[in-house]
Design an enzyme around this catalytic site. Structure first.
Site, mmCIF file in Angstrom:
data_model
loop_
_atom_site.group_PDB
_atom_site.id
_atom_site.type_symbol
_atom_site.label_atom_id
_atom_site.label_comp_id
_atom_site.label_asym_id
_atom_site.label_seq_id
_atom_site.Cartn_x
_atom_site.Cartn_y
_atom_site.Cartn_z
ATOM 1 N N HIS A 193 -2.475 -5.634 -3.548
ATOM 2 C CA HIS A 193 -2.936 -4.249 -3.630
ATOM 3 C C HIS A 193 -2.264 -3.546 -4.807
ATOM 4 C CE1 HIS A 193 -4.673 -0.533 -2.201
ATOM 5 N NE2 HIS A 193 -3.520 0.040 -2.478
ATOM 6 N N LYS A 223 -12.526 7.231 -2.117
ATOM 7 C CA LYS A 223 -12.041 7.364 -0.732
ATOM 8 C C LYS A 223 -10.909 8.374 -0.675
ATOM 9 C CE LYS A 223 -9.411 4.023 1.000
ATOM 10 N NZ LYS A 223 -9.149 2.655 1.443
ATOM 11 N N ARG A 283 0.807 -1.222 0.000
ATOM 12 C CA ARG A 283 0.000 0.000 0.000
ATOM 13 C C ARG A 283 0.843 1.276 0.000
ATOM 14 N NH1 ARG A 283 -4.071 -1.417 4.746
ATOM 15 N NH2 ARG A 283 -2.259 -2.605 5.447
HETATM 16 C C1 R5P Z 1 -6.450 0.366 0.489
HETATM 17 O O1 R5P Z 1 -6.910 1.260 -0.194
HETATM 18 C C2 R5P Z 1 -7.050 -0.987 0.533
HETATM 19 O O2 R5P Z 1 -7.592 -1.325 -0.692
HETATM 20 C C3 R5P Z 1 -8.087 -1.123 1.630
HETATM 21 O O3 R5P Z 1 -9.237 -0.385 1.285
HETATM 22 C C4 R5P Z 1 -7.536 -0.610 2.926
HETATM 23 O O4 R5P Z 1 -6.303 -1.215 3.189
HETATM 24 C C5 R5P Z 1 -8.482 -0.887 4.066
HETATM 25 O O5 R5P Z 1 -7.918 -0.381 5.225
HETATM 26 P P1 R5P Z 1 -8.798 -0.069 6.484
HETATM 27 O O6 R5P Z 1 -9.584 -1.301 6.794
HETATM 28 O O7 R5P Z 1 -7.794 0.260 7.556
HETATM 29 O O8 R5P Z 1 -9.654 1.106 6.161
#
Ligand code: R5P
Length: 300
Positions: A130, A198, A96
């Site tokens: 990812h 997001k 990530r």
């Molecule tokens: C990052 O964008 C990944 O695709 C997941 O959405 C992210 O790692 C989720 O992290 P969390 O559960 O801490 O929001």
């Protein structure tokens, strides 16, 4: 085809055994322990000379330790005459941090791939890794990279449990999750899928926005990773505000750090399924079959 040796790392040995069973081989005998000062000791006590070695190592919870262990296992296999050494990383850590968001940061995924490159690891198999800013791991890993997916199996399992049907809308909670939503939808013949957007303000602070046409519709959400649960919780609020009914959530990698599961349950999100890349109480689907295909693809 040259012989395959499956070397179980210490992070997810049961998955290594499942893969070895599918391949019809016995897993290598390994000794992995720590010296009194915490340094790792590894020894492969099986013949790997002239063989294709696959180290099975997920990288969750103690990623740094498992990365070092993998590098030591790779060097032991190479020194013992392995024909090739590949790393099977069902959960690949550091994926990530794939951009320098602030000056002075490391692009961690490139740094870790660089370690694999100089360690003579010529194959890398990941599961739904990812991919956001770096879409092609081939740009950072110099060997052969194969990414396999558990999204179809997760979605089929969800369908078998009545969590989705042909009228359900599959939603990814952020832009890059559109790839998982598409895979999930196509695997069960669902036509409607989409993704929200997001913005991340901190490790546990995200804002999800978007405008999907889900009023009165059943929704099933898919993502690659659930870590703190923040992304799914924020997305679920938006789905509910938009008049959709969230029936369940699937992710390939259920990290569920600290009290993430409790927080999800508290929000009414109780139908959660994940794969065994990171074994946990929501694991319902195994990645062994997909990974075995990846291994056979590397040696063919
Ligand atoms: C990052 O964008 C990944 O695709 C997941 O959405 C992210 O790692 C989720 O992290 P969390 O559960 O801490 O929001």
């Amino acid at each position: 085809m040259s012989e395959i040796v499956i070397v179980p790392g210490s992070s997810n040995a049961p998955l290594a055994f499942l893969i070895a069973k599918r391949l019809g081989v016995n897993p290598a005998v390994v000794e992995i322990r720590k010296f009194p000062d915490s340094e790792k000791y590894v020894r492969i006590d099986s013949d790997v000379n002239g063989k294709n070695v696959f180290i099975i190592q997920s990288m969750h919870f103690r990623p740094d330790e498992y990365i070092i262990e993998s590098l030591l296992l790779a060097s032991a296999a190479r020194d013992a005459g392995a024909k090739s050494v590949s790393l099977v990383a069902p959960y690949f850590a550091y994926a990530r941090q794939d951009e320098r968001f602030k000056p002075g940061e490391s692009i961690s995924v490139a740094a870790i791939a660089g370690l694999l490159n100089v360690s003579g690891i010529s194959g890398l198999i990941t599961v739904d890794v990812h991919r956001h800013r770096i879409l092609d791991f081939g740009s950072v890993f110099s060997g052969k990279w194969i990414d396999v997916s558990v999204m179809p199996d997760l979605t089929k399992y969800a369908a078998s449990q009545g969590l989705l049907d042909s009228e359900t809308v599959i939603v990814g909670p952020d832009g890059e999750a559109i790839q998982w939503a598409k895979l999930a939808a196509e695997s069960v013949g669902i036509k409607e899928y989409g993704a929200l957007q997001k913005k991340r303000y901190g490790d546990e602070n995200v804002k999800v926005s978007g405008n999907l046409d889900i009023r009165g519709r059943n929704v099933f959400m898919v993502d690659d990773i659930i870590s703190t649960g923040g992304t799914i919780i924020e997305a679920s609020k938006l789905i509910s505000d938009g008049g959709g009914k969230l029936k369940g959530v699937a992710c390939a990698h259920g990290l569920f750090v600290s009290d993430a599961l409790y927080k999800l349950y508290r929000e009414g999100i109780t139908e959660i399924i994940s794969s065994d890349t990171i074994p946990n109480q929501t694991t319902r689907v195994s990645s062994a079959e997909a990974l075995t295909k990846g291994i056979l693809n590397i040696v063919k």
